[in-house]
Write a protein that holds these residues in place. Structure first.
Motif, mmCIF file in Angstrom:
data_model
loop_
_atom_site.group_PDB
_atom_site.id
_atom_site.type_symbol
_atom_site.label_atom_id
_atom_site.label_comp_id
_atom_site.label_asym_id
_atom_site.label_seq_id
_atom_site.Cartn_x
_atom_site.Cartn_y
_atom_site.Cartn_z
ATOM 1 N N HIS A 175 23.630 52.465 57.625
ATOM 2 C CA HIS A 175 24.511 53.547 58.066
ATOM 3 C C HIS A 175 25.352 54.058 56.897
ATOM 4 O O HIS A 175 25.608 55.259 56.779
ATOM 5 C CB HIS A 175 25.406 53.057 59.211
ATOM 6 C CG HIS A 175 26.313 54.098 59.758
ATOM 7 N ND1 HIS A 175 27.612 53.842 60.085
ATOM 8 C CD2 HIS A 175 26.121 55.417 60.017
ATOM 9 C CE1 HIS A 175 28.190 54.939 60.510
ATOM 10 N NE2 HIS A 175 27.314 55.914 60.477
ATOM 11 N N PHE A 176 25.763 53.146 56.018
ATOM 12 C CA PHE A 176 26.533 53.546 54.838
ATOM 13 C C PHE A 176 25.740 54.542 53.988
ATOM 14 O O PHE A 176 26.247 55.579 53.590
ATOM 15 C CB PHE A 176 26.918 52.319 54.003
ATOM 16 C CG PHE A 176 27.739 52.661 52.794
ATOM 17 C CD1 PHE A 176 29.112 52.752 52.876
ATOM 18 C CD2 PHE A 176 27.137 52.921 51.566
ATOM 19 C CE1 PHE A 176 29.873 53.090 51.773
ATOM 20 C CE2 PHE A 176 27.882 53.262 50.461
ATOM 21 C CZ PHE A 176 29.263 53.348 50.565
ATOM 22 N N ILE A 212 36.737 59.535 51.263
ATOM 23 C CA ILE A 212 36.361 58.214 50.756
ATOM 24 C C ILE A 212 35.563 57.501 51.834
ATOM 25 O O ILE A 212 35.995 57.419 52.994
ATOM 26 C CB ILE A 212 37.602 57.382 50.385
ATOM 27 C CG1 ILE A 212 38.432 58.094 49.309
ATOM 28 C CG2 ILE A 212 37.193 55.979 49.929
ATOM 29 C CD1 ILE A 212 39.752 57.415 48.988
ATOM 30 N N LEU A 213 34.411 56.963 51.446
ATOM 31 C CA LEU A 213 33.598 56.148 52.338
ATOM 32 C C LEU A 213 33.680 54.710 51.846
ATOM 33 O O LEU A 213 33.358 54.421 50.690
ATOM 34 C CB LEU A 213 32.149 56.630 52.339
ATOM 35 C CG LEU A 213 31.173 55.861 53.231
ATOM 36 C CD1 LEU A 213 31.576 55.959 54.700
ATOM 37 C CD2 LEU A 213 29.756 56.405 53.031
ATOM 38 N N VAL A 214 34.123 53.814 52.719
ATOM 39 C CA VAL A 214 34.288 52.414 52.361
ATOM 40 C C VAL A 214 33.282 51.598 53.166
ATOM 41 O O VAL A 214 33.281 51.647 54.397
ATOM 42 C CB VAL A 214 35.723 51.913 52.654
ATOM 43 C CG1 VAL A 214 35.897 50.485 52.162
ATOM 44 C CG2 VAL A 214 36.755 52.831 52.022
ATOM 45 N N GLY A 215 32.430 50.858 52.480
ATOM 46 C CA GLY A 215 31.426 50.050 53.142
ATOM 47 C C GLY A 215 31.622 48.573 52.899
ATOM 48 O O GLY A 215 31.691 48.130 51.753
ATOM 49 N N LYS A 259 36.648 56.816 55.800
ATOM 50 C CA LYS A 259 35.766 56.328 56.861
ATOM 51 C C LYS A 259 35.299 54.934 56.473
ATOM 52 O O LYS A 259 34.965 54.681 55.318
ATOM 53 C CB LYS A 259 34.568 57.255 57.037
ATOM 54 C CG LYS A 259 33.664 56.808 58.173
ATOM 55 C CD LYS A 259 32.678 57.871 58.569
ATOM 56 C CE LYS A 259 31.895 57.388 59.785
ATOM 57 N NZ LYS A 259 31.088 58.437 60.339
ATOM 58 N N TYR A 260 35.263 54.044 57.462
ATOM 59 C CA TYR A 260 34.878 52.648 57.252
ATOM 60 C C TYR A 260 33.549 52.388 57.944
ATOM 61 O O TYR A 260 33.380 52.722 59.116
ATOM 62 C CB TYR A 260 35.959 51.719 57.817
ATOM 63 C CG TYR A 260 37.310 51.967 57.198
ATOM 64 C CD1 TYR A 260 37.696 51.310 56.043
ATOM 65 C CD2 TYR A 260 38.193 52.883 57.756
ATOM 66 C CE1 TYR A 260 38.931 51.545 55.458
ATOM 67 C CE2 TYR A 260 39.434 53.129 57.177
ATOM 68 C CZ TYR A 260 39.795 52.463 56.031
ATOM 69 O OH TYR A 260 41.015 52.708 55.452
ATOM 70 N N VAL A 261 32.610 51.775 57.214
ATOM 71 C CA VAL A 261 31.272 51.507 57.737
ATOM 72 C C VAL A 261 30.915 50.046 57.481
ATOM 73 O O VAL A 261 31.116 49.536 56.377
ATOM 74 C CB VAL A 261 30.234 52.441 57.062
ATOM 75 C CG1 VAL A 261 28.834 52.116 57.527
ATOM 76 C CG2 VAL A 261 30.571 53.897 57.322
ATOM 77 N N ALA A 262 30.356 49.382 58.515
ATOM 78 C CA ALA A 262 30.034 47.961 58.407
ATOM 79 C C ALA A 262 28.546 47.686 58.235
ATOM 80 O O ALA A 262 28.154 46.550 57.995
ATOM 81 C CB ALA A 262 30.538 47.219 59.641
ATOM 82 N N ASP A 296 30.922 47.246 49.011
ATOM 83 C CA ASP A 296 31.000 45.784 48.926
ATOM 84 C C ASP A 296 29.745 45.245 48.251
ATOM 85 O O ASP A 296 28.663 45.814 48.382
ATOM 86 C CB ASP A 296 31.117 45.219 50.349
ATOM 87 C CG ASP A 296 31.220 43.705 50.396
ATOM 88 O OD1 ASP A 296 31.769 43.108 49.445
ATOM 89 O OD2 ASP A 296 30.771 43.117 51.387
ATOM 90 N N LEU A 297 29.873 44.123 47.553
ATOM 91 C CA LEU A 297 28.713 43.509 46.905
ATOM 92 C C LEU A 297 27.831 42.761 47.903
ATOM 93 O O LEU A 297 26.622 42.938 47.923
ATOM 94 C CB LEU A 297 29.149 42.553 45.794
ATOM 95 C CG LEU A 297 28.027 41.768 45.112
ATOM 96 C CD1 LEU A 297 27.024 42.705 44.442
ATOM 97 C CD2 LEU A 297 28.599 40.793 44.103
ATOM 98 N N ASN A 298 28.419 41.945 48.745
ATOM 99 C CA ASN A 298 27.637 41.078 49.641
ATOM 100 C C ASN A 298 27.766 41.525 51.094
ATOM 101 O O ASN A 298 28.857 41.494 51.653
ATOM 102 C CB ASN A 298 28.108 39.629 49.515
ATOM 103 C CG ASN A 298 27.855 39.081 48.137
ATOM 104 O OD1 ASN A 298 26.747 39.158 47.634
ATOM 105 N ND2 ASN A 298 28.889 38.559 47.509
ATOM 106 N N TRP A 299 26.655 41.896 51.688
ATOM 107 C CA TRP A 299 26.614 42.357 53.082
ATOM 108 C C TRP A 299 25.956 41.277 53.930
ATOM 109 O O TRP A 299 24.824 41.416 54.366
ATOM 110 C CB TRP A 299 25.821 43.655 53.166
ATOM 111 C CG TRP A 299 26.479 44.799 52.467
ATOM 112 C CD1 TRP A 299 26.602 44.987 51.133
ATOM 113 C CD2 TRP A 299 27.114 45.913 53.085
ATOM 114 N NE1 TRP A 299 27.261 46.150 50.872
ATOM 115 C CE2 TRP A 299 27.586 46.744 52.056
ATOM 116 C CE3 TRP A 299 27.319 46.297 54.411
ATOM 117 C CZ2 TRP A 299 28.255 47.935 52.301
ATOM 118 C CZ3 TRP A 299 27.981 47.488 54.654
ATOM 119 C CH2 TRP A 299 28.450 48.293 53.609
ATOM 120 N N THR A 300 26.668 40.207 54.203
ATOM 121 C CA THR A 300 26.054 39.079 54.914
ATOM 122 C C THR A 300 26.933 38.532 56.027
ATOM 123 O O THR A 300 26.802 37.378 56.398
ATOM 124 C CB THR A 300 25.736 37.941 53.931
ATOM 125 O OG1 THR A 300 26.939 37.566 53.264
ATOM 126 C CG2 THR A 300 24.692 38.351 52.922
#
Length: 129
Positions: free
Chosen positions: A46-47, A6-9, A39-42, A62-66
């Motif tokens: 990179h995601f 699972i990749l979580v962004g 794996k967690y990506v911010a 995630d919907l909003n990357w801000t």
């Protein structure tokens, strides 16, 4: 043993409090993530790169990357743009947001297999992944 990957962004994983957000996520969905490699990506770019080459079964986006905790605005990318970019990279693509009911239809149009709220119950989370 094959683990579900699972990749979580989420931009909230970055910055000074990112580790707290990750720990909260792990604790809330501990049972559902058992036997999974997560794996967690911010960072959104990179995601996408990780999704492309990572052989993941589930992408949680995630919907909003801000997040501005990086000392700058993280990005103007949205989860819709990321969904468009990763359509062929995993069989399950979940958009997660605080506003799931309002954006669910758009999420599905952009290739999400489901759209869930960030505070869904562990049972609802399991149903999405």
């Amino acid at each position: 043993m094959n683990l579900t990957r699972i990749l979580v962004g989420d931009d909230q994983f970055g910055g000074s409090s990112g580790h707290l957000f990750i720990e909260s996520f792990r604790e809330r969905y501990r049972e559902q993530l058992r036997g999974c490699e997560v794996k967690y990506v911010a960072d959104p770019e990179h995601f996408v790169q990780e999704a492309k080459g990572g052989n993941y079964a589930v992408l949680l986006i995630d919907l909003n990357w801000t997040n501005e905790d990086f000392g700058r605005r993280a990005t103007d990318k949205t989860g819709f743009q990321l969904l468009d970019a990763v359509k062929g990279y995993a069989p399950i693509r979940v958009l997660w947001t605080s506003d799931a009911d309002r954006v669910r239809e758009d999420a599905l149009k952009h290739g999400a297999t489901s759209c869930i709220g960030k505070t869904v119950s562990p049972e609802e989370f399991a149903g999405a992944i």
